[in-house]
Write an enzyme that holds these catalytic residues in place. Structure first.
Site, PDB file in Angstrom:
ATOM      1  N   GLU A 117       0.821  -1.217   0.000  1.00 42.63           N
ATOM      2  CA  GLU A 117       0.000   0.000   0.000  1.00 42.63           C
ATOM      3  C   GLU A 117       0.854   1.267   0.000  1.00 42.63           C
ATOM      4  O   GLU A 117       0.358   2.348   0.333  1.00 42.63           O
ATOM      5  CB  GLU A 117      -0.943   0.013   1.219  1.00 42.63           C
ATOM      6  CG  GLU A 117      -1.868  -1.178   1.334  1.00 42.63           C
ATOM      7  CD  GLU A 117      -2.984  -1.200   0.294  1.00 42.63           C
ATOM      8  OE1 GLU A 117      -2.994  -0.331  -0.600  1.00 42.63           O
ATOM      9  OE2 GLU A 117      -3.833  -2.102   0.377  1.00 42.63           O
ATOM     10  N   HIS A 140      -3.060   2.281   8.210  1.00 43.30           N
ATOM     11  CA  HIS A 140      -4.167   1.531   7.626  1.00 43.30           C
ATOM     12  C   HIS A 140      -4.407   0.290   8.464  1.00 43.30           C
ATOM     13  O   HIS A 140      -3.454  -0.383   8.863  1.00 43.30           O
ATOM     14  CB  HIS A 140      -3.815   1.132   6.183  1.00 43.30           C
ATOM     15  CG  HIS A 140      -4.696   0.069   5.612  1.00 43.30           C
ATOM     16  ND1 HIS A 140      -6.066   0.211   5.497  1.00 43.30           N
ATOM     17  CD2 HIS A 140      -4.408  -1.167   5.126  1.00 43.30           C
ATOM     18  CE1 HIS A 140      -6.564  -0.886   4.948  1.00 43.30           C
ATOM     19  NE2 HIS A 140      -5.587  -1.748   4.721  1.00 43.30           N
ATOM     20  N   HIS A 142      -7.681  -2.969   9.483  1.00 47.91           N
ATOM     21  CA  HIS A 142      -8.958  -3.591   9.141  1.00 47.91           C
ATOM     22  C   HIS A 142      -9.867  -3.550  10.369  1.00 47.91           C
ATOM     23  O   HIS A 142     -10.259  -4.601  10.892  1.00 47.91           O
ATOM     24  CB  HIS A 142      -8.717  -5.021   8.649  1.00 47.91           C
ATOM     25  CG  HIS A 142      -7.825  -5.104   7.448  1.00 47.91           C
ATOM     26  ND1 HIS A 142      -7.253  -6.268   7.010  1.00 47.91           N
ATOM     27  CD2 HIS A 142      -7.404  -4.142   6.571  1.00 47.91           C
ATOM     28  CE1 HIS A 142      -6.508  -6.038   5.932  1.00 47.91           C
ATOM     29  NE2 HIS A 142      -6.584  -4.745   5.645  1.00 47.91           N
ATOM     30  N   GLU A 170     -17.909  11.892  22.031  1.00 46.90           N
ATOM     31  CA  GLU A 170     -16.566  12.374  21.702  1.00 46.90           C
ATOM     32  C   GLU A 170     -16.301  12.511  20.197  1.00 46.90           C
ATOM     33  O   GLU A 170     -15.407  13.245  19.779  1.00 46.90           O
ATOM     34  CB  GLU A 170     -15.517  11.406  22.261  1.00 46.90           C
ATOM     35  CG  GLU A 170     -15.332  11.510  23.750  1.00 46.90           C
ATOM     36  CD  GLU A 170     -14.702  12.841  24.146  1.00 46.90           C
ATOM     37  OE1 GLU A 170     -13.533  13.042  23.812  1.00 46.90           O
ATOM     38  OE2 GLU A 170     -15.396  13.667  24.757  1.00 46.90           O
ATOM     39  N   HIS A 211     -13.161  -3.357   3.264  1.00 49.09           N
ATOM     40  CA  HIS A 211     -11.731  -3.556   3.448  1.00 49.09           C
ATOM     41  C   HIS A 211     -11.230  -3.010   4.806  1.00 49.09           C
ATOM     42  O   HIS A 211     -10.744  -3.770   5.630  1.00 49.09           O
ATOM     43  CB  HIS A 211     -10.951  -2.912   2.286  1.00 49.09           C
ATOM     44  CG  HIS A 211      -9.485  -3.172   2.328  1.00 49.09           C
ATOM     45  ND1 HIS A 211      -8.709  -3.361   1.203  1.00 49.09           N
ATOM     46  CD2 HIS A 211      -8.624  -3.259   3.364  1.00 49.09           C
ATOM     47  CE1 HIS A 211      -7.453  -3.587   1.542  1.00 49.09           C
ATOM     48  NE2 HIS A 211      -7.374  -3.525   2.858  1.00 49.09           N
TER      49      HIS A 211
HETATM   50  P1  13P Z   1       0.786  -5.392   3.095  1.00 44.32           P
HETATM   51  O1  13P Z   1       1.097  -6.687   3.833  1.00 44.32           O
HETATM   52  O2  13P Z   1       1.430  -5.317   1.746  1.00 44.32           O
HETATM   53  O3  13P Z   1       1.103  -4.187   3.967  1.00 44.32           O
HETATM   54  O4  13P Z   1      -0.790  -5.362   2.820  1.00 44.32           O
HETATM   55  C1  13P Z   1      -1.698  -5.519   3.862  1.00 44.32           C
HETATM   56  C2  13P Z   1      -3.005  -4.839   3.616  1.00 44.32           C
HETATM   57  O5  13P Z   1      -3.707  -4.545   4.546  1.00 44.32           O
HETATM   58  C3  13P Z   1      -3.391  -4.523   2.233  1.00 44.32           C
HETATM   59  O6  13P Z   1      -4.463  -3.619   2.217  1.00 44.32           O
HETATM   60 ZN    ZN Z   2      -5.706  -3.739   4.054  1.00 43.71          ZN
END
Ligand code: 13P
Ligand code: ZN
Length: 273
Positions: A117, A140, A142, A170, A211
């Site tokens: 990413e 980033h 999940h 908050e 995602h």
């Molecule tokens: P990477 O392992 O390349 O960082 O990817 C993980 C991910 O969350 C892709 O969106």
């Molecule tokens: Zn991801």
């Protein structure tokens, strides 16, 4: 230059945040990635900037960041493993002069490369720096309940933001600019990088439907706190829906009173959605 990089504050922060993200269950397997813009002065106590381990091409133009240093999680690396082997799972890179590659100065010891990413990360750094020169972190993950909400809630930025604001008092104070939402796009692509970076000019949180979420800000605490706060609101939303839905909520009037009390300005047009 002779200090041990494992003692560097930026490496300790990377270990701490990746461990926390893993422990929350927000980064299963290799999920998630973090990049941290470093000042050269922070790096040279630990690394010789003239010693390039290897050069790694990047598939986009990073010229706006040429000469800038970052510590970045590796592609395919598991956050649960960062604390036990930071040198394999993290890398310190510098964007090369031509902007078409990065110089690896430390890390990725098994021959690894920066996160897939990297386009979203570096393009977001460029965007955020254009609106806030003190921005240093892109994260980033999940986040479970935010991710779940992208199945059950309308993907309208105004409505999604207002729902989050209403789930926890908050929220409006923490992210008055709201959250952005992209269409579903291929992870790791230049396209998702450009789309994320564009949204990052106006919000520090960008949702990737089905995602995860991207956060950006000045330091680890700010960005982790942003994601944590939005994720908590999404968790409350999940419980509320499971308990049978909303019977009463934070009114628009109370949200405005809250904003006034804390001196924040809700994104125009989002409160009355
Ligand atoms: P990477 O392992 O390349 O960082 O990817 C993980 C991910 O969350 C892709 O969106
Ligand atoms: Zn991801």
């Amino acid at each position: 230059m002779n200090k041990n990089i494992l003692d560097a504050p930026f490496i300790k922060e990377m270990i701490e945040v990746t461990t926390n993200l893993y422990n929350h269950g927000w980064d299963e397997r290799n999920g998630g990635n973090v990049s941290y813009l470093l000042d050269k002065s922070e790096v040279i106590d630990y690394l010789d900037p003239t010693k390039i381990v290897r050069n790694i091409p990047i598939p986009f133009d990073g010229e706006d960041l040429k000469g800038r240093y970052f510590v970045v999680t590796g592609s395919g690396k598991y956050f649960k493993n960062v604390q036990n082997d930071p040198a394999c799972n993290l890398g310190v890179i510098r964007v090369a002069e031509d902007g078409q590659s990065v110089d690896l100065l430390w890390g990725y010891t098994d021959g690894g490369v920066p996160t897939s990413e990297l386009p979203s990360h570096l393009m977001t750094h460029i965007s955020r720096l254009s609106v806030d020169p003190t921005n240093r972190i892109v994260m980033h993950c999940h986040a479970t309940h935010l991710l779940a909400m992208t199945f059950s809630h309308e993907l309208d930025e105004k409505k999604f933001t207002k729902t989050l604001w209403q789930m926890c008092t908050e929220c409006l104070v923490v992210f008055p600019e709201g959250v952005s939402i992209l269409p579903w796009l291929i992870p790791g692509s230049i396209e998702i990088g450009k789309a994320t970076a564009e949204k990052m000019k106006t919000t520090r949180l960008v949702i990737w439907p089905q995602h995860g979420v991207y956060g950006a800000g000045r330091n680890m605490d700010e960005v982790y706190g942003l994601i944590e706060t939005a994720e908590k609101a999404a968790q409350v939303y999940t419980y509320v829906m499971a308990q049978g839905g909303i019977k009463q909520t934070l009114s628009v009037e109370n949200l405005q009173r809250l904003a006034d009390a804390f001196g924040v300005i809700p994104r125009a047009g989002y409160l009355n959605e």
